[in-house]
Design a protein around this motif. Structure first.
Motif, PDB file in Angstrom:
ATOM      1  N   VAL A 181      98.245  21.415  37.607  1.00 41.63           N
ATOM      2  CA  VAL A 181      97.737  21.573  36.242  1.00 41.63           C
ATOM      3  C   VAL A 181      98.823  21.077  35.308  1.00 41.63           C
ATOM      4  CG1 VAL A 181      97.045  23.202  34.451  1.00 41.63           C
ATOM      5  CG2 VAL A 181      96.240  23.515  36.802  1.00 41.63           C
ATOM      6  N   ILE A 182      98.487  20.030  34.536  1.00 47.29           N
ATOM      7  CA  ILE A 182      99.426  19.457  33.568  1.00 47.29           C
ATOM      8  C   ILE A 182      98.745  19.534  32.211  1.00 47.29           C
ATOM      9  CG2 ILE A 182     100.747  17.414  32.928  1.00 47.29           C
ATOM     10  CD1 ILE A 182     100.690  16.551  35.859  1.00 47.29           C
ATOM     11  N   SER A 183      99.161  20.496  31.394  1.00 44.76           N
ATOM     12  CA  SER A 183      98.419  20.736  30.156  1.00 44.76           C
ATOM     13  C   SER A 183      99.337  21.149  29.025  1.00 44.76           C
ATOM     14  CB  SER A 183      97.355  21.818  30.379  1.00 44.76           C
ATOM     15  OG  SER A 183      97.965  23.082  30.574  1.00 44.76           O
ATOM     16  N   GLY A 184      98.930  20.773  27.822  1.00 42.71           N
ATOM     17  CA  GLY A 184      99.588  21.238  26.617  1.00 42.71           C
ATOM     18  C   GLY A 184     101.002  20.748  26.407  1.00 42.71           C
ATOM     19  N   ASN A 185     101.389  19.687  27.117  1.00 40.94           N
ATOM     20  CA  ASN A 185     102.740  19.158  26.977  1.00 40.94           C
ATOM     21  C   ASN A 185     102.795  18.091  25.886  1.00 40.94           C
ATOM     22  OD1 ASN A 185     104.007  20.387  29.565  1.00 40.94           O
ATOM     23  ND2 ASN A 185     102.121  19.405  30.282  1.00 40.94           N
ATOM     24  N   THR A 209     103.160  23.190  32.074  1.00 41.25           N
ATOM     25  CA  THR A 209     102.407  23.479  30.859  1.00 41.25           C
ATOM     26  C   THR A 209     103.317  23.722  29.667  1.00 41.25           C
ATOM     27  OG1 THR A 209     102.331  25.869  31.300  1.00 41.25           O
ATOM     28  CG2 THR A 209     100.559  24.540  32.219  1.00 41.25           C
ATOM     29  N   ASP A 210     102.877  23.202  28.521  1.00 35.58           N
ATOM     30  CA  ASP A 210     103.459  23.533  27.217  1.00 35.58           C
ATOM     31  C   ASP A 210     104.946  23.222  27.117  1.00 35.58           C
ATOM     32  OD1 ASP A 210     100.992  24.663  26.136  1.00 35.58           O
ATOM     33  OD2 ASP A 210     101.307  26.261  27.588  1.00 35.58           O
ATOM     34  N   ASN A 211     105.360  22.118  27.713  1.00 36.80           N
ATOM     35  CA  ASN A 211     106.745  21.677  27.613  1.00 36.80           C
ATOM     36  C   ASN A 211     106.903  20.598  26.545  1.00 36.80           C
ATOM     37  OD1 ASN A 211     107.987  23.061  30.121  1.00 36.80           O
ATOM     38  ND2 ASN A 211     106.151  22.055  30.933  1.00 36.80           N
ATOM     39  N   ASN A 265     106.918  25.862  28.815  1.00 38.56           N
ATOM     40  CA  ASN A 265     107.542  26.189  27.531  1.00 38.56           C
ATOM     41  C   ASN A 265     109.025  25.836  27.455  1.00 38.56           C
ATOM     42  OD1 ASN A 265     105.279  28.619  27.909  1.00 38.56           O
ATOM     43  ND2 ASN A 265     105.353  27.735  25.865  1.00 38.56           N
ATOM     44  N   ASN A 266     109.416  24.798  28.176  1.00 40.05           N
ATOM     45  CA  ASN A 266     110.789  24.332  28.098  1.00 40.05           C
ATOM     46  C   ASN A 266     110.922  23.231  27.050  1.00 40.05           C
ATOM     47  OD1 ASN A 266     111.984  25.759  30.585  1.00 40.05           O
ATOM     48  ND2 ASN A 266     110.156  24.743  31.415  1.00 40.05           N
TER      49      ASN A 266
END
Length: 455
Positions: A299-303, A277-279, A255-256
Motif C-alpha cells: 500500500v503506497i498512499s498519501g505520500n 504512507t504519508d511520507n 509520516n516520515n
C-alpha cells in the motif's frame, strides 16, 4: 518608584532567590543521582568522567545496578570505554546531551546479548569514527526482547550506529548522525519501532530493516526526520536509501520527513504486506518510493514526492512482484539522469506499475518522461489507472501493448499539457501507437482506454 516598578522588582528578587536556592540545593546534594530516586549513583560506584578508561568500572556498576533492580545514573561528563556489556535489566540514565560515552578503542562501545529488557535514556554514545564493518555498531544488540532507547544520541560511528540482530523494542526521540554505514541496521527483528528520531548525514543508509529469509517482521518506522543519506559505497540501490526494507513482511513506514537521499526515500525489496504512507520525500537521487522484486501486497498512499529521477515504482513482475494500491499521492518534478546499469539516460517517470495494481486519485506533475506507466514489455497484468490528474508530462499515460500482456484499463483521468500525447502504447521503451485517448484502443485485446480528458 511606582507600584508597577515595585511589583516588577519583587518578581525579579523572588526569581533570583529561587534560582540561588536551587543552585545551593544541587551543591549540597551528595550525588547527581538524587534526581532519580532509587538509582545507583555512578560516581559512588566508581564510574567517573575524565581521561581514564572506565570500561571495567562501568561494567561492574551496570551489573550491580541490574542485580539490585535499580537504574544506574551517570552525571554529566565524558566517560571513555569500550566493549561494555549491558546485562539483562539494565537501565542506564544520563543527562541528555551532557552525559557522553566515547569509544576508547576497538568497538563496540556497548553490547547487549540474550536479554529480556535493556533501557538507555539521556546518554550520548560517540563512536569516534573508529573504522568498523557495516554490521558492527557503536551499540550492538543480539536477541534482546525489548530494547528501549529514549533521548539517546549516537554519533560518529565508524561502522553502523545501532546494529541489532533479533531485537524488539523502541528507539524514540533520539538523534543518530554521521555514521559511516547505516544509522540503524536491524536483522531478523522482533517488532522494532523507530519513531520521532533525527537521522542525518549517514553515508550509506538511514534505517535498514532486513531479514535473513522472507518472513514477518512487524517493524514500524514513523515520524522520523531523515536527511542527507549518501551512497558512499555505490551499487544499484542497496545503498543510498533513507529507509531500506528487505525480505521483511508487515512493515509500516509512515509520516516520515525525508530529504536528500542519494537513491531512494523508501525502498521495499521482496517485502510482503508493506505500508508506505504519508511520507514527505524531497530531492531523491533515484526513485522516490520503491516496491520491487518478489513482493506480494503493498500500500503506497498519501505520500508527497517532489524531486526524484522517478517518483513511485511498483516493479519486477518478472521476479514475482505483484499486488498493490497506489492511491492519493502527489508526485512532481521528475528528471532524467544517467542510467546506472547501462549507457545513456533514463528515468523521468512519475508512477510505474506492472501487475495487479490499482492506481487512483494521484496527482503527477512535471515528469520529464511518462506521468503514469503500466507494464514493461510482456510484464503487465490487471492494472487500472483511473481518476488521476496528470499535468505537464512528456507523455500522460504509457501502457505496454506487447503481445501477451494482461488486461489494463485507463479511464477517467484528466491529462493536460502532455507534449507527445495523452495515452500512448509502448513496446518496451518505444512508443508505437497514436494517441489512444483520441482514437481508442481497438486492436489491443484487454486494453480499455475511455473517458479520459486530454487537453
Amino acid at each position: 518608584m511606582d507600584r508597577a516598578s515595585l511589583a516588577e522588582s519583587e518578581v525579579t528578587r523572588r526569581r533570583f532567590l529561587s534560582r540561588a536556592a536551587a543552585v545551593a540545593a544541587l551543591a549540597a546534594a551528595p550525588s547527581w543521582a538524587e534526581a532519580l530516586p532509587g538509582s545507583l549513583d555512578g560516581a559512588s560506584a566508581g564510574v567517573r568522567p575524565g581521561d581514564a578508561d572506565q570500561s571495567r568500572a562501568l561494567g561492574r556498576a551496570l551489573e550491580k545496578a541490574a542485580r539490585e533492580g535499580r537504574p544506574l545514573a551517570l552525571a554529566p561528563g565524558v566517560y571513555r570505554a569500550a566493549n561494555v556489556s549491558l546485562p539483562d535489566g539494565t537501565v542506564l540514565v544520563g543527562a541528555a546531551r551532557q552525559t557522553r560515552l566515547e569509544l576508547n578503542g576497538a568497538g563496540p562501545l556497548l553490547s547487549a546479548k540474550g536479554a529480556r529488557r535493556v533501557a538507555l535514556r539521556g546518554v550520548t554514545l560517540d563512536g569516534g569514527n573508529i573504522p568498523a564493518g557495516a554490521q558492527a555498531g557503536v551499540l550492538i544488540g543480539q536477541d534482546v526482547a525489548e530494547l528501549l532507547l529514549d533521548e539517546v544520541e549516537v554519533l560518529n560511528a565508524g561502522g553502523t550506529a545501532l546494529a541489532l540482530f533479533g531485537v524488539g523494542g523502541v528507539v524514540r526521540g533520539s538523534r543518530i548522525e554521521n555514521a559511516r554505514h547505516a544509522a540503524l541496521f536491524s536483522m531478523d527483528g522482533k517488532g522494532l519501532a523507530v519513531t520521532d528520531c533525527l537521522i542525518r548525514l549517514c553515508r550509506n543508509n538511514g534505517v535498514v530493516i532486513r531479514r535473513t529469509d522472507k518472513g514477518d517482521d512487524g517493524s514500524i518506522v514513523s515520524r522520523n526526520r531523515i536527511e542527507d543519506i549518501g551512497a558512499l559505497d555505490g551499487g544499484l540501490g542497496w545503498n543510498g536509501n533513507a529507509v531500506n526494507v528487505s525480505k521483511a513482511a508487515g512493515v509500516v513506514v509512515s509520516n516520515n520527513a525525508i530529504r536528500r537521499s542519494a537513491f531512494t526515500a523508501v525502498r521495499a525489496h521482496q517485502a510482503d504486506d508493506v505500508m508506505i504512507t504519508d511520507n514527505l520525500c524531497l530531492d531523491s537521487g533515484e526513485t522516490g518510493l520503491y516496491a520491487e522484486f518478489g513482493f506480494a501486497g503493498a500500500v503506497i498512499s498519501g505520500n508527497l514526492v517532489d524531486g526524484a529521477a522517478s517518483g513511485i515504482s511498483v516493479a519486477n513482475f518478472n521476479e514475482g512482484g505483484r499486488l498493490a494500491t497506489v492511491v492519493g499521492n502527489v508526485v512532481r518534478n521528475l528528471f532524467r539522469r544517467r542510467l546506472l546499469d547501462g549507457p545513456g539516460e533514463g528515468y523521468g517517470l512519475g508512477i510505474g506499475v506492472e501487475a495487479d495494481v490499482a492506481v487512483t486519485g494521484n496527482v503527477v506533475e512535471n515528469a520529464a518522461g511518462i506521468g503514469i506507466n503500466a507494464g514493461w514489455g510482456p510484464y503487465l497484468r490487471d492494472v487500472t489507472i483511473s481518476g488521476n490528474v496528470i499535468r505537464g508530462c512528456d507523455v500522460g499515460v504509457g501502457v505496454s501493448v506487447v503481445e501477451g500482456v494482461g488486461p489494463a484499463t485507463v479511464s477517467g483521468n484528466i491529462i493536460t499539457g502532455s507534449r507527445r500525447g495523452a495515452v500512448l502504447g509502448y513496446r518496451w521503451a518505444q512508443a508505437v501507437t497514436p494517441d489512444l485517448a483520441l482514437g481508442g484502443s481497438q486492436g489491443f485485446p484487454g486494453l480499455t482506454v475511455a473517458q479520459n480528458t486530454p487537453r
